[in-house]
Design a protein around this motif. Structure first.
Motif, mmCIF file in Angstrom:
data_model
loop_
_atom_site.group_PDB
_atom_site.id
_atom_site.type_symbol
_atom_site.label_atom_id
_atom_site.label_comp_id
_atom_site.label_asym_id
_atom_site.label_seq_id
_atom_site.Cartn_x
_atom_site.Cartn_y
_atom_site.Cartn_z
ATOM 1 N N ILE A 107 -21.574 83.396 -11.531
ATOM 2 C CA ILE A 107 -20.946 83.943 -12.878
ATOM 3 C C ILE A 107 -19.377 83.821 -12.631
ATOM 4 O O ILE A 107 -18.674 83.238 -14.001
ATOM 5 N N VAL A 108 -18.665 83.888 -11.651
ATOM 6 C CA VAL A 108 -17.135 83.583 -11.863
ATOM 7 C C VAL A 108 -17.071 82.298 -11.877
ATOM 8 O O VAL A 108 -16.226 81.859 -12.461
ATOM 9 N N GLY A 109 -17.966 81.315 -11.241
ATOM 10 C CA GLY A 109 -17.688 79.772 -11.416
ATOM 11 C C GLY A 109 -17.757 79.515 -13.108
ATOM 12 O O GLY A 109 -16.986 78.562 -13.381
ATOM 13 N N LEU A 110 -18.846 79.961 -13.373
ATOM 14 C CA LEU A 110 -18.887 79.644 -15.095
ATOM 15 C C LEU A 110 -17.854 80.090 -15.903
ATOM 16 O O LEU A 110 -17.706 79.442 -16.753
ATOM 17 N N GLU A 111 -17.547 81.169 -15.490
ATOM 18 C CA GLU A 111 -16.367 81.643 -16.455
ATOM 19 C C GLU A 111 -15.251 81.091 -16.302
ATOM 20 O O GLU A 111 -14.160 81.061 -17.055
ATOM 21 N N LEU A 112 -14.797 80.517 -15.084
ATOM 22 C CA LEU A 112 -13.606 79.552 -14.763
ATOM 23 C C LEU A 112 -13.987 78.251 -15.678
ATOM 24 O O LEU A 112 -12.586 77.487 -15.689
#
Length: 243
Positions: A107-112
């Motif tokens: 999720i952190v990667g996609l939100e970035l």
């Protein structure tokens, strides 16, 4: 056979057209070599780096068509590399590769602003196919189709640009493709499984949360102009234009 040196650029086979340069940032030599070999065989130029600092520098210098970025890198990790690229308004397509099958990392990667995400072990052919899919999104159609408009949102499909009123909004290739897919089907509600298959181009193994995170990112960027609606228990859609 030894893996490629850090900073190594693979020659593109003479019998395959160059499909663009891909920077691969991967600290495991064997995995880097497998990725390099499969990309080169598919007609891509390849530049390999082994740590986050060198990878970030390579992306900024070489201006590649796409980046394959390991999350667990020495120095700057992959998430921080992506964060710095997006903070500098660099929207080069990024595909994360990681050994950690942790939804928080995903999720952190996609939100970035990452465009895709694969977990080790992965199929090299699938990874190459996903690179091709992301690049097709980023480049848009070869012809010049009419823009899509809905409410205050307009998508220029030929140039892959999004506008709210007269202000341009930066979307990743995947965010743009997701929004365009929904706007082409006003009044329809598409399930998360349908969106994974039709937008991402592969089975629902990526997980429904991937769709939710990308929809949330599009909504955040478009603000109150976002036409996307949620139908609980079903999926997402956009309202048909009035009249």
């Amino acid at each position: 056979m030894p893996g490629p040196r850090a900073g190594y650029s693979a020659a593109v086979p003479t019998d395959a057209p160059a499909r663009g340069l891909v920077v691969v940032v991967e600290d495991e030599p064997a995995i880097a070599e497998v990725i390099r070999m499969n990309l080169a065989r598919a007609g891509y130029g390849v530049h390999v780096e082994r740590d986050g600092d060198a990878g970030l520098s390579a992306v900024r210098t070489l201006r590649p068509a796409a980046v394959i970025l390991d999350v667990g890198l020495p120095g700057l990790d992959g998430i921080e590399v992506c964060r710095r690229l997006r903070a500098a308004e660099d929207w080069v397509p990024v595909l994360f590769v990681t050994a950690r099958d942790d939804e928080v990392d995903r999720i952190v990667g996609l939100e970035l602003g990452a465009d895709d995400y694969v977990t080790k072990p992965f199929s090299p052919r699938e990874l190459v196919a996903r690179v091709g899919t992301v690049l097709r999104r980023a480049r848009g159609p070869l012809a010049g189709p009419a823009p899509l408009s809905l409410g205050r949102v307009r998508l220029d499909l030929a140039d892959h640009r999004c506008f709210v009123d007269d202000t341009e909004v930066a979307l990743t290739a995947t965010e743009f493709d997701l929004l365009a897919h929904l706007m082409r089907r006003p009044g329809r509600v598409l399930s998360r499984e349908q969106l994974i298959s039709e937008v991402w181009g592969y089975s629902a193994l990526a997980g429904n949360r991937t769709v939710d995170v990308h929809v949330a990112q599009v909504r955040a960027k478009l603000g109150d102009a976002s036409p996307i609606r949620t139908v609980r228990g079903v999926g997402y859609g956009v309202e048909a234009a009035a009249g």
